[in-house]
Design a protein around this motif. Structure first.
Motif, PDB file in Angstrom:
ATOM      1  N   LEU A  71       0.824  -1.592   0.371  1.00 27.73           N
ATOM      2  CA  LEU A  71      -0.710  -0.260  -0.261  1.00 27.73           C
ATOM      3  C   LEU A  71       0.610   1.260   0.156  1.00 27.73           C
ATOM      4  CD1 LEU A  71      -2.967  -1.142   2.939  1.00 27.73           C
ATOM      5  CD2 LEU A  71      -3.010  -0.709  -0.198  1.00 27.73           C
ATOM      6  N   ARG A  72       0.514   2.241  -0.801  1.00 30.54           N
ATOM      7  CA  ARG A  72       1.291   3.246  -0.320  1.00 30.54           C
ATOM      8  C   ARG A  72       0.502   4.688   0.549  1.00 30.54           C
ATOM      9  NH1 ARG A  72       0.163   6.422  -5.986  1.00 30.54           N
ATOM     10  NH2 ARG A  72       1.391   8.309  -4.612  1.00 30.54           N
ATOM     11  N   PHE A  76      -5.794   2.691   1.873  1.00 32.42           N
ATOM     12  CA  PHE A  76      -6.204   2.108   3.465  1.00 32.42           C
ATOM     13  C   PHE A  76      -6.922   0.674   2.372  1.00 32.42           C
ATOM     14  CE2 PHE A  76      -6.030   5.577   5.048  1.00 32.42           C
ATOM     15  CZ  PHE A  76      -5.987   5.370   5.861  1.00 32.42           C
ATOM     16  N   LYS A  77      -6.913   0.087   3.353  1.00 30.74           N
ATOM     17  CA  LYS A  77      -7.455  -1.576   2.260  1.00 30.74           C
ATOM     18  C   LYS A  77      -8.115  -2.307   3.655  1.00 30.74           C
ATOM     19  CE  LYS A  77      -7.113  -6.531   0.524  1.00 30.74           C
ATOM     20  NZ  LYS A  77      -6.252  -6.570   0.804  1.00 30.74           N
ATOM     21  N   CYS A  78      -9.215  -2.734   2.950  1.00 30.84           N
ATOM     22  CA  CYS A  78     -10.458  -2.844   3.564  1.00 30.84           C
ATOM     23  C   CYS A  78     -10.771  -4.449   3.491  1.00 30.84           C
ATOM     24  CB  CYS A  78     -11.451  -2.411   2.869  1.00 30.84           C
ATOM     25  SG  CYS A  78     -13.141  -2.678   3.065  1.00 30.84           S
ATOM     26  N   PHE A  79     -10.873  -4.802   4.602  1.00 35.90           N
ATOM     27  CA  PHE A  79     -10.822  -5.705   4.833  1.00 35.90           C
ATOM     28  C   PHE A  79     -12.243  -7.100   5.304  1.00 35.90           C
ATOM     29  CE2 PHE A  79      -6.623  -5.122   6.529  1.00 35.90           C
ATOM     30  CZ  PHE A  79      -5.950  -5.532   6.610  1.00 35.90           C
ATOM     31  N   SER A  80     -13.085  -6.049   4.214  1.00 35.07           N
ATOM     32  CA  SER A  80     -14.325  -6.625   4.685  1.00 35.07           C
ATOM     33  C   SER A  80     -15.266  -6.930   3.630  1.00 35.07           C
ATOM     34  CB  SER A  80     -15.826  -6.174   5.278  1.00 35.07           C
ATOM     35  OG  SER A  80     -16.483  -6.177   4.522  1.00 35.07           O
ATOM     36  N   VAL A  84      -9.445  -2.063  -2.035  1.00 35.93           N
ATOM     37  CA  VAL A  84      -8.539  -0.348  -1.950  1.00 35.93           C
ATOM     38  C   VAL A  84      -8.967   0.913  -1.966  1.00 35.93           C
ATOM     39  CG1 VAL A  84      -5.533   0.793  -1.551  1.00 35.93           C
ATOM     40  CG2 VAL A  84      -6.197  -2.438  -1.832  1.00 35.93           C
ATOM     41  N   PHE A  85      -8.789   1.314  -1.167  1.00 31.40           N
ATOM     42  CA  PHE A  85      -9.622   2.859  -1.706  1.00 31.40           C
ATOM     43  C   PHE A  85      -8.380   4.052  -0.907  1.00 31.40           C
ATOM     44  CE2 PHE A  85     -10.987   1.599   2.928  1.00 31.40           C
ATOM     45  CZ  PHE A  85     -10.669   2.264   3.327  1.00 31.40           C
ATOM     46  N   TRP A  86      -8.990   4.946  -1.571  1.00 35.36           N
ATOM     47  CA  TRP A  86      -8.309   6.627  -0.886  1.00 35.36           C
ATOM     48  C   TRP A  86      -9.065   7.356  -0.774  1.00 35.36           C
ATOM     49  CZ3 TRP A  86      -2.845   8.095  -2.055  1.00 35.36           C
ATOM     50  CH2 TRP A  86      -1.875   7.035  -3.190  1.00 35.36           C
ATOM     51  N   PRO A  87      -9.388   7.684   0.978  1.00 32.46           N
ATOM     52  CA  PRO A  87     -10.442   8.837   1.268  1.00 32.46           C
ATOM     53  C   PRO A  87      -9.171  10.076   1.139  1.00 32.46           C
ATOM     54  CG  PRO A  87      -9.244   6.967   2.939  1.00 32.46           C
ATOM     55  CD  PRO A  87      -8.212   6.959   1.862  1.00 32.46           C
ATOM     56  N   ASP A  88     -10.156  10.555   1.324  1.00 32.96           N
ATOM     57  CA  ASP A  88     -10.314  11.966   1.513  1.00 32.96           C
ATOM     58  C   ASP A  88      -9.575  12.063   2.497  1.00 32.96           C
ATOM     59  OD1 ASP A  88     -11.564  12.768  -0.570  1.00 32.96           O
ATOM     60  OD2 ASP A  88     -12.477  12.978  -0.074  1.00 32.96           O
ATOM     61  N   ALA A  89      -8.365  13.715   2.530  1.00 32.61           N
ATOM     62  CA  ALA A  89      -7.322  13.619   4.184  1.00 32.61           C
ATOM     63  C   ALA A  89      -8.095  14.273   5.079  1.00 32.61           C
ATOM     64  CB  ALA A  89      -6.808  13.862   4.003  1.00 32.61           C
ATOM     65  N   VAL A  90      -9.317  14.976   5.107  1.00 31.99           N
ATOM     66  CA  VAL A  90      -9.990  15.361   5.724  1.00 31.99           C
ATOM     67  C   VAL A  90     -11.179  14.096   6.532  1.00 31.99           C
ATOM     68  CG1 VAL A  90     -10.016  17.871   5.157  1.00 31.99           C
ATOM     69  CG2 VAL A  90     -12.048  16.008   4.351  1.00 31.99           C
ATOM     70  N   LYS A 118      -5.404   1.465   9.610  1.00 31.68           N
ATOM     71  CA  LYS A 118      -4.118   1.250   9.387  1.00 31.68           C
ATOM     72  C   LYS A 118      -3.627   1.827  10.922  1.00 31.68           C
ATOM     73  CE  LYS A 118      -1.010   2.689   5.185  1.00 31.68           C
ATOM     74  NZ  LYS A 118      -1.047   3.747   3.488  1.00 31.68           N
ATOM     75  N   LEU A 119      -1.934   1.497  10.228  1.00 30.65           N
ATOM     76  CA  LEU A 119      -1.169   1.929  11.567  1.00 30.65           C
ATOM     77  C   LEU A 119       0.168   2.616  10.624  1.00 30.65           C
ATOM     78  CD1 LEU A 119      -0.320   1.353  14.724  1.00 30.65           C
ATOM     79  CD2 LEU A 119       1.215  -0.215  13.958  1.00 30.65           C
ATOM     80  N   LEU A 120       0.248   4.080  11.655  1.00 31.88           N
ATOM     81  CA  LEU A 120       1.727   4.725  10.547  1.00 31.88           C
ATOM     82  C   LEU A 120       2.281   5.451  11.198  1.00 31.88           C
ATOM     83  CD1 LEU A 120      -1.033   7.539   8.846  1.00 31.88           C
ATOM     84  CD2 LEU A 120      -0.166   5.833   7.949  1.00 31.88           C
ATOM     85  N   ASN A 121       3.579   5.018  11.389  1.00 30.46           N
ATOM     86  CA  ASN A 121       4.579   6.252  12.113  1.00 30.46           C
ATOM     87  C   ASN A 121       4.513   7.298  12.484  1.00 30.46           C
ATOM     88  OD1 ASN A 121       5.541   7.180  10.453  1.00 30.46           O
ATOM     89  ND2 ASN A 121       7.026   5.603   9.745  1.00 30.46           N
ATOM     90  N   ALA A 122       5.105   7.983  12.824  1.00 38.39           N
ATOM     91  CA  ALA A 122       5.247   9.416  13.077  1.00 38.39           C
ATOM     92  C   ALA A 122       5.524  10.089  11.874  1.00 38.39           C
ATOM     93  CB  ALA A 122       6.528   9.789  14.746  1.00 38.39           C
ATOM     94  N   THR A 123       6.602  10.002  11.380  1.00 40.09           N
ATOM     95  CA  THR A 123       6.473  10.935   9.695  1.00 40.09           C
ATOM     96  C   THR A 123       5.537  11.078   8.842  1.00 40.09           C
ATOM     97  OG1 THR A 123       8.685   9.877  10.342  1.00 40.09           O
ATOM     98  CG2 THR A 123       7.857  11.454   8.344  1.00 40.09           C
ATOM     99  N   GLN A 124       4.814   9.653   9.153  1.00 41.89           N
ATOM    100  CA  GLN A 124       3.498   9.387   8.603  1.00 41.89           C
ATOM    101  C   GLN A 124       2.536  10.217   8.773  1.00 41.89           C
ATOM    102  OE1 GLN A 124       3.402   5.436   7.957  1.00 41.89           O
ATOM    103  NE2 GLN A 124       4.796   5.667   5.965  1.00 41.89           N
TER     104      GLN A 124
END
Length: 537
Positions: A71-72, A76-80, A84-90, A118-124
């Motif tokens: 994944l970029r 996000f990956k939906c397990f249902s 794979v989708f791109w949500p709006d940032a907000v 999704k789990l992101l690190n601090a930089t992401q």
């Protein structure tokens, strides 16, 4: 999207409604609507949507390819629904932070509205917050590190695989009309219609003209006259023409199409003079009963699966059932005491859902003996009336010990693969590779030789499942070239008969005489005398 390989559940030539897609994939209408938003291509813009099978297959393949890559950052990956989708940032919501300064976030799937995390690190997480504050798109975070986001749907069109969509809604109605036929029959009709559609370069069926239909007919005949390996046989030409003729006959009765030329189906009549030049149908190869008996004797019988294969092969010659009917045979369908079998059309395995009762054919005792031994072995394992005569391997393993209680049912075979495999094993030491339908051809040829009257052959034909005796004569038990030459050689070398008698022998050998013909019995007696077979009185 479900984990199973759903593309195998769809057929490229078919057209599916939203309801059918939901039932096949086990998803909701909202999920299908979400798929349309992310690239699934409906056949037209009219609602409710219909989808061509080729589009569904291409969409599922594209989604599977996306599942297999990393994944970029903004994806996000939906397990249902497995999308794979791109949500709006907000729309990305903060959930909590871990002790290692990682951040858990969530967003709703565009397709099924399920919450994905999704789990992101601090930089992401800092990059995501920057997009939220500036209104930038998430796919700009790691721009250049992966291919650009694009919709998926229609498979790349090639010269070998061209599909048109303008007639799909009409074809969906035709598929509903064809519901009384077997699945294979419907698929064969759709192949013919799609081929005509490609030939006409996707012309809307409201614009079909007699000239276009006539050109397609000439193209069929031309392809049959070619000398290449891709040439089609006269049988294929006849089937394609008759299948398209049935569709055009139905089309002319539909609202909005009644203004078309009412003679359209007649333009698919095939001229006999030109068809004579077409490549003949492939010669049907089948064993004689004596050859089949030797094949049965040579089959291995060490294991239970080996004995099941022998019984399948024996039952094919004993009953003349087709491969799928054999696979679905149950103990209640066989009466060994009365030598009667039943083809049950209600279990979905019979051709066109046909049900009929028949008697075992008078084949050598070896066939009945092998089949009886298998039925007795199954009864020893506790098989009951509703259990399969030829169960799956898993069922045999679960019930391998006699008298085990509680016993699980013996499930029937899922398809005809085991039946085909049995014939492949039997053909291992022969010069030909026989298939399950070879048994029916063998029995039909044996019936022509054995039956002495029209009444006898009618009964024989009914036991093969043919309501019309002409079907048995036209499509089964044809004389092969080698036998034909042998008969001709006998006629050439023997000089005892008159010219008229030789003609009678030849006509009988080529099955040109009808049992009701006054000279049929005389021709049969002369033929039997030639081959050294005593006449039955």
């Amino acid at each position: 999207m479900a984990k199973r390989n759903m593309k195998r559940l769809f057929k490229a030539n078919r057209v599916y409604s939203v309801k059918q897609v939901c039932e096949i994939c086990g998803v909701t209408k909202n999920t299908v609507s979400g798929w349309v938003k992310v690239g699934l291509h409906p056949s037209d813009v009219t609602k409710p949507y219909v989808f061509q099978g080729s589009s569904l297959i291409a969409f599922i393949e594209a989604q599977s390819r996306r599942d297999k890559r990393s994944l970029r950052l903004g994806e996000f990956k939906c397990f249902s629904c497995r999308g794979v989708f791109w949500p709006d940032a907000v729309a990305i919501e903060y959930m909590f932070s871990t002790k290692y300064r990682n951040v858990q976030v969530r967003a709703n799937c565009d397709s099924c509205k399920t919450c994905a995390t999704k789990l992101l690190n601090a930089t992401q997480w800092d990059s995501v917050q920057k997009c939220k504050n500036t209104g930038a798109s998430l796919d700009t975070i790691d721009e250049g590190k992966a291919g650009f986001k694009a919709k998926t749907g229609i498979k790349q069109i090639t010269s070998e695989n061209i599909f048109y969509y303008s007639n799909d809604r009409l074809l969906h109605g035709y598929i509903v009309f064809m519901g009384k036929y077997a699945t294979k029959t419907i698929d064969a009709h759709l192949i013919a219609i799609r081929e005509f559609e490609r030939f006409s370069k996707g012309v809307v069926f409201k614009q079909i003209t007699p000239q276009l239909v006539a050109q397609y007919r000439e193209d069929l005949i031309q392809r049959g006259s070619e000398l290449s390996e891709d040439a089609i046989s006269n049988s294929t030409i006849g089937h394609r023409a008759s299948q398209l003729r049935l569709f055009l006959t139905w089309l002319l009765k539909q609202k909005g199409y009644r203004s078309l030329d009412q003679t359209l189906p007649e333009y698919l009549d095939l001229p006999k003079a030109q068809m004579a030049k077409v490549k003949p149908a492939k010669e049907k190869v089948y064993p004689t009963l004596s050859e089949a008996e030797e094949m049965l004797r040579s089959m291995p019988k060490a294991t239970r699966l080996d004995r099941r294969q022998r019984a399948v092969f024996a039952c094919a010659f004993l009953t003349g059932l087709r491969a799928n009917a054999l696979a679905g045979l149950r103990h209640r369908d066989v009466d060994l005491q009365k030598s009667i079998f039943v083809q049950d059309g209600t279990n979905g395995r019979a051709k066109n859902g046909k049900s009929y009762r028949g008697r075992f054919f008078p084949v050598p005792e070896t066939f009945l003996s092998v089949f009886t031994e298998w039925v007795n072995e199954m009864e020893t394992l506790g098989a009951r009336r509703d259990d399969a005569v030829f169960p799956t391997e898993q069922s045999l393993i679960q019930n391998r010990s006699p008298g085990v209680q509680p016993r699980k049912p013996f499930e029937p075979l899922k398809g005809a693969d085991v039946v085909r495999q049995a014939f492949a094993v039997a053909s291992k030491n022969t010069k030909h590779s026989y298939h399950p339908h070879s048994a029916r051809h063998c029995l039909a040829a044996f019936g022509v030789e054995l039956c002495r009257s029209e009444k006898e052959f009618k009964a024989w034909s009914l036991c093969l499942g043919h309501e019309d005796i002409k079907i048995t004569r036209r499509h089964y038990g044809h004389m092969d070239e080698e036998t034909c030459f042998e008969v001709m050689e006998i006629i050439e070398t023997e000089r005892n008969e008159t010219g008229d008698e030789k003609d009678l022998i030849l006509e009988f050998a080529l099955q040109e005489l009808h049992p009701r013909d006054p000279e049929y019995e005389k021709a049969k007696a002369l033929y039997n005398a030639r081959i050294g077979k005593p006449s039955k009185r």
